[in-house]
Design an enzyme around this catalytic site. Structure first.
Site, PDB file in Angstrom:
ATOM      1  N   GLN A 129       1.710  -7.051   4.275  1.00  0.00           N
ATOM      2  CA  GLN A 129       2.755  -6.233   3.696  1.00  0.00           C
ATOM      3  C   GLN A 129       2.470  -4.768   3.974  1.00  0.00           C
ATOM      4  OE1 GLN A 129       4.213  -7.299  -0.059  1.00  0.00           O
ATOM      5  NE2 GLN A 129       3.733  -9.446   0.144  1.00  0.00           N
ATOM      6  N   SER A 139       2.353  -2.197   2.193  1.00  0.00           N
ATOM      7  CA  SER A 139       1.572  -1.436   1.231  1.00  0.00           C
ATOM      8  C   SER A 139       0.099  -1.810   1.253  1.00  0.00           C
ATOM      9  CB  SER A 139       2.123  -1.674  -0.180  1.00  0.00           C
ATOM     10  OG  SER A 139       2.038  -3.041  -0.516  1.00  0.00           O
ATOM     11  N   CYS A 140      -0.268  -2.819   2.018  1.00  0.00           N
ATOM     12  CA  CYS A 140      -1.657  -3.285   2.019  1.00  0.00           C
ATOM     13  C   CYS A 140      -2.168  -3.392   3.439  1.00  0.00           C
ATOM     14  CB  CYS A 140      -1.764  -4.636   1.318  1.00  0.00           C
ATOM     15  SG  CYS A 140      -3.442  -5.285   1.276  1.00  0.00           S
ATOM     16  N   GLY A 141      -3.262  -2.708   3.708  1.00  0.00           N
ATOM     17  CA  GLY A 141      -3.770  -2.654   5.074  1.00  0.00           C
ATOM     18  C   GLY A 141      -4.547  -3.870   5.507  1.00  0.00           C
ATOM     19  N   CYS A 196      -4.028  -7.156   3.911  1.00  0.00           N
ATOM     20  CA  CYS A 196      -3.375  -8.422   3.592  1.00  0.00           C
ATOM     21  C   CYS A 196      -3.113  -9.192   4.877  1.00  0.00           C
ATOM     22  CB  CYS A 196      -2.066  -8.170   2.853  1.00  0.00           C
ATOM     23  SG  CYS A 196      -2.292  -7.425   1.231  1.00  0.00           S
TER      24      CYS A 196
END
Length: 296
Positions: free
Chosen positions: A133, A135-137, A139
């Site tokens: 996603q 917003s997450c580096g 994930c």
């Protein structure tokens, strides 16, 4: 050098998932003061799945995903992820959840989930386990081992080259070069400054994407400088500090606060980490030696 401390004083209670650390605060009127702060803890959560393979009648184990999170309430986080990623259709599909302490350094962070239905069909329909996603580096990674750095990190350690006036000015310098944010208010910004001069700016709905765009531009235009400064429009997570370290950026300045793991990264590579910039103030979490007006 300021060291971290934790408190067990029942009269000085703090929320679960936080840790008390010491840092410095700069105020243009009174200079530098030693104070303490409460940082949110950030650690990787690795999720592995096991189920009985109906074809081979053998127990199958799969590393499914990893994400960063604040420890606490992990069982609910895991069940929620499995449900929203459509691995399970009901909580009843989960037979058991347990911690797997196969890596002592990351104890309490690796969970094994036993499912009561075959997982093969789910794998075939997922192009990637737990899709990454914006917003997450990290994930989408499947193992805590994937966090390890695979190259030598070189950080400039020259002292006293960064002035407090430049630090205080950086957020506004970044803001005036964020057209997407001005129009939408829905994107993050990252800027790269050398000697107080803007070199590059990037915007994206994802904090990590903005930093990747910025670093890519610096590399492609050969604008890297040993005393470059990364300014972030929001908070500082572990992944953003890791990206800065890999890019050889010695100073990270943020409008928001760092996580506890971001501070660990700053200490590991002796990077300057500054946050909570206001009109005449900012906090120094590590690396004060690069600031010109700090008294040794």
């Amino acid at each position: 050098m300021l060291e971290e401390t934790t408190t067990n004083d029942p009269h000085d209670a703090q929320p679960e998932g936080t840790e008390r650390i010491y840092r410095q605060r700069f105020d243009s009127k009174i200079g530098f003061q030693n104070e303490y702060d409460i940082l949110a803890i950030e650690e990787p959560l690795q999720i592995s799945l096991q189920w009985n393979d109906t074809i081979t009648n053998k127990l199958h184990i799969e590393e499914w995903s990893m994400t960063m999170r604040t420890p606490g309430d992990d069982a609910h986080l895991i069940s929620g992820l499995l449900y929203t990623q459509q691995v399970i259709d009901s909580y009843d599909h989960i037979l058991n959840m347990e911690l797997v302490d196969d890596e002592s350094r990351h104890g309490q962070n690796h969970w094994l989930v036993t499912l009561n239905h075959p997982y093969t069909d789910v794998i075939q329909h997922q192009a990637r386990r737990y899709m990454s996603q914006s917003s997450c580096g990290i994930c989408g990674m499947t193992s805590i081992r994937a966090l390890s750095l695979r190259r030598e990190i070189r950080i400039d350690d020259s002292p006293k080259w960064l002035s407090s006036d430049v630090v205080i000015a950086l957020p506004n310098l970044l803001l005036v070069h964020q057209p997407l944010f001005a129009k939408t208010g829905a994107v993050h910004g990252a800027g790269y400054f050398v000697n107080g001069e803007l070199i590059a700016v990037a915007e994206d709905v994802g904090r990590h994407n903005a930093v990747d765009k910025l670093i890519g531009r610096i590399l492609s235009e050969q604008r890297w400088h040993p005393q470059g400064v990364l300014i972030l429009s929001g908070r500082v997570s572990f992944e953003l500090m890791q990206k800065a370290a890999i890019a050889g950026i010695s100073v990270v300045v943020a409008v928001g606060a760092p996580s506890r793991l971001a501070l660990d990264m700053a200490r590991q590579f002796d990077m300057t980490l500054i946050g909570f910039i206001k009109k005449n103030q900012f906090n120094i979490y590590h690396g004060h030696a690069r600031l010109q007006s700090v008294k040794e």
